[in-house]
Design a protein around this motif. Sequence first.
Motif, mmCIF file in Angstrom:
data_model
loop_
_atom_site.group_PDB
_atom_site.id
_atom_site.type_symbol
_atom_site.label_atom_id
_atom_site.label_comp_id
_atom_site.label_asym_id
_atom_site.label_seq_id
_atom_site.Cartn_x
_atom_site.Cartn_y
_atom_site.Cartn_z
ATOM 1 N N ALA A 178 -101.146 26.727 -3.104
ATOM 2 C CA ALA A 178 -99.748 26.303 -2.972
ATOM 3 C C ALA A 178 -99.201 25.972 -4.352
ATOM 4 O O ALA A 178 -99.778 25.152 -5.072
ATOM 5 C CB ALA A 178 -99.644 25.088 -2.055
ATOM 6 N N TYR A 179 -98.079 26.591 -4.719
ATOM 7 C CA TYR A 179 -97.506 26.439 -6.053
ATOM 8 C C TYR A 179 -96.224 25.604 -6.019
ATOM 9 O O TYR A 179 -95.413 25.734 -5.098
ATOM 10 C CB TYR A 179 -97.201 27.820 -6.642
ATOM 11 C CG TYR A 179 -96.344 27.780 -7.886
ATOM 12 C CD1 TYR A 179 -96.877 27.361 -9.093
ATOM 13 C CD2 TYR A 179 -95.000 28.149 -7.851
ATOM 14 C CE1 TYR A 179 -96.094 27.308 -10.247
ATOM 15 C CE2 TYR A 179 -94.209 28.106 -8.995
ATOM 16 C CZ TYR A 179 -94.767 27.682 -10.186
ATOM 17 O OH TYR A 179 -93.981 27.624 -11.305
ATOM 18 N N GLN A 180 -96.051 24.765 -7.054
ATOM 19 C CA GLN A 180 -94.871 23.903 -7.182
ATOM 20 C C GLN A 180 -94.272 24.022 -8.581
ATOM 21 O O GLN A 180 -95.018 24.011 -9.571
ATOM 22 C CB GLN A 180 -95.256 22.448 -6.940
ATOM 23 C CG GLN A 180 -95.854 22.189 -5.557
ATOM 24 C CD GLN A 180 -94.803 21.991 -4.490
ATOM 25 O OE1 GLN A 180 -94.321 20.894 -4.281
ATOM 26 N NE2 GLN A 180 -94.433 23.074 -3.820
ATOM 27 N N GLN A 181 -92.936 24.065 -8.682
ATOM 28 C CA GLN A 181 -92.338 24.319 -9.995
ATOM 29 C C GLN A 181 -91.232 23.346 -10.422
ATOM 30 O O GLN A 181 -90.685 23.485 -11.518
ATOM 31 C CB GLN A 181 -91.812 25.753 -10.058
ATOM 32 C CG GLN A 181 -90.504 26.024 -9.347
ATOM 33 C CD GLN A 181 -90.015 27.450 -9.581
ATOM 34 O OE1 GLN A 181 -90.780 28.410 -9.476
ATOM 35 N NE2 GLN A 181 -88.738 27.594 -9.875
ATOM 36 N N GLU A 182 -90.892 22.357 -9.616
ATOM 37 C CA GLU A 182 -89.740 21.519 -9.956
ATOM 38 C C GLU A 182 -89.903 20.802 -11.291
ATOM 39 O O GLU A 182 -88.940 20.708 -12.075
ATOM 40 C CB GLU A 182 -89.477 20.492 -8.855
ATOM 41 C CG GLU A 182 -88.216 19.670 -9.126
ATOM 42 C CD GLU A 182 -88.042 18.481 -8.192
ATOM 43 O OE1 GLU A 182 -87.002 17.801 -8.304
ATOM 44 O OE2 GLU A 182 -88.945 18.216 -7.377
ATOM 45 N N TYR A 183 -91.097 20.264 -11.567
ATOM 46 C CA TYR A 183 -91.257 19.552 -12.837
ATOM 47 C C TYR A 183 -90.963 20.478 -14.017
ATOM 48 O O TYR A 183 -90.242 20.100 -14.952
ATOM 49 C CB TYR A 183 -92.668 18.956 -12.985
ATOM 50 C CG TYR A 183 -92.840 18.322 -14.346
ATOM 51 C CD1 TYR A 183 -92.337 17.053 -14.612
ATOM 52 C CD2 TYR A 183 -93.422 19.035 -15.400
ATOM 53 C CE1 TYR A 183 -92.425 16.490 -15.875
ATOM 54 C CE2 TYR A 183 -93.510 18.482 -16.672
ATOM 55 C CZ TYR A 183 -93.007 17.217 -16.900
ATOM 56 O OH TYR A 183 -93.066 16.680 -18.164
ATOM 57 N N ASP A 184 -91.496 21.681 -13.993
ATOM 58 C CA ASP A 184 -91.246 22.631 -15.083
ATOM 59 C C ASP A 184 -89.758 22.918 -15.228
ATOM 60 O O ASP A 184 -89.224 22.953 -16.342
ATOM 61 C CB ASP A 184 -92.026 23.924 -14.825
ATOM 62 C CG ASP A 184 -91.945 24.898 -15.990
ATOM 63 O OD1 ASP A 184 -92.507 24.597 -17.061
ATOM 64 O OD2 ASP A 184 -91.307 25.954 -15.844
ATOM 65 N N ASP A 185 -89.067 23.108 -14.119
ATOM 66 C CA ASP A 185 -87.623 23.369 -14.172
ATOM 67 C C ASP A 185 -86.874 22.193 -14.794
ATOM 68 O O ASP A 185 -86.014 22.379 -15.669
ATOM 69 C CB ASP A 185 -87.083 23.633 -12.764
ATOM 70 C CG ASP A 185 -87.503 24.975 -12.207
ATOM 71 O OD1 ASP A 185 -87.940 25.846 -12.989
ATOM 72 O OD2 ASP A 185 -87.398 25.162 -10.974
ATOM 73 N N LYS A 186 -87.159 20.988 -14.324
ATOM 74 C CA LYS A 186 -86.443 19.806 -14.824
ATOM 75 C C LYS A 186 -86.783 19.530 -16.282
ATOM 76 O O LYS A 186 -85.919 19.110 -17.068
ATOM 77 C CB LYS A 186 -86.772 18.586 -13.967
ATOM 78 C CG LYS A 186 -86.372 18.706 -12.506
ATOM 79 C CD LYS A 186 -84.874 18.887 -12.331
ATOM 80 C CE LYS A 186 -84.503 18.824 -10.848
ATOM 81 N NZ LYS A 186 -83.081 19.147 -10.614
ATOM 82 N N MET A 187 -88.037 19.729 -16.644
ATOM 83 C CA MET A 187 -88.461 19.488 -18.021
ATOM 84 C C MET A 187 -87.743 20.429 -18.992
ATOM 85 O O MET A 187 -87.281 20.018 -20.061
ATOM 86 C CB MET A 187 -89.984 19.667 -18.084
ATOM 87 C CG MET A 187 -90.609 19.605 -19.453
ATOM 88 S SD MET A 187 -90.561 21.153 -20.395
ATOM 89 C CE MET A 187 -91.290 22.327 -19.265
#
Length: 265
Positions: A178-187
């Motif tokens: 399961a992949y998550q990307q919100e932190y990368d986007d916000k950073m």
Amino acid sequence: MMRGMLDVASVTSTVCDLFGIPRPADCVAPPFSEVAAFAARRTVTKALVFAADAIGAHLVRSYAEAFEPVARHAPTSVEACAVMPSVTPVCFASMFTGAPPDTHGIRKSERPTLTCDTLFDALSRAGRRVAIVAVENSSIDLIFRSRRIDYFTETYDEEVIERTLNLVAADQHDFILAYQQEYDDKMHATVPRSPEALRALANHVRNFDRVARAARDRWATTSHAVAFVSDHGTHIDPSTGRGTHGSNMADDLEVRLFWGVHFPV
């Protein structure tokens, strides 16, 4: 590679050893010994790997209390370093092939379908059913296509989590990524420790807690593993004042990976 530290490619050999299956053809990275050692007692039959983008070890050190829910499910933590360049498709390609960039062929921010052998191929050959749940058009959604596994492409992180919970409940798969990307986007939109980025980090921890708790409940009668992994860290680009990565500085390279190997009582 940082001195004395394995890189993220060791995820593949570690998972293979936990399942007791042969590694992919191009896998050269050794396993994380403190995790693979659990296989000496018993191999696992199920695993959930939660891949959160861009969570560097510097965040784990600075916000240790925030990671306590992760450590509850995955108490064995190991230091690892990203491969170079420390960008998402390069690092995840190494993480799930066990091979360096020169071997798997992704050496920059590009997302071709990998043609080399992967962890998912190795699991499939061994008769394990694999699911990848990822945000649409993310690296993980794209570079591991064309394999005999199940793909679930979702709108964003929350949909990934709902799908993952459904897959755990259905119990038709032996390995779920399961992949998550919100932190990368916000950073990237702000800086690595902005309020928005730290909220995203908290969301990742909360989401891991949700899916790990569900998996451990569903798989309580079988041996299983849960892991929280990341591909690279981050730093502030002095030219833009925003978060970025890709360099060989420690904040980009160092990550901490959390593993939990659980056996029925």
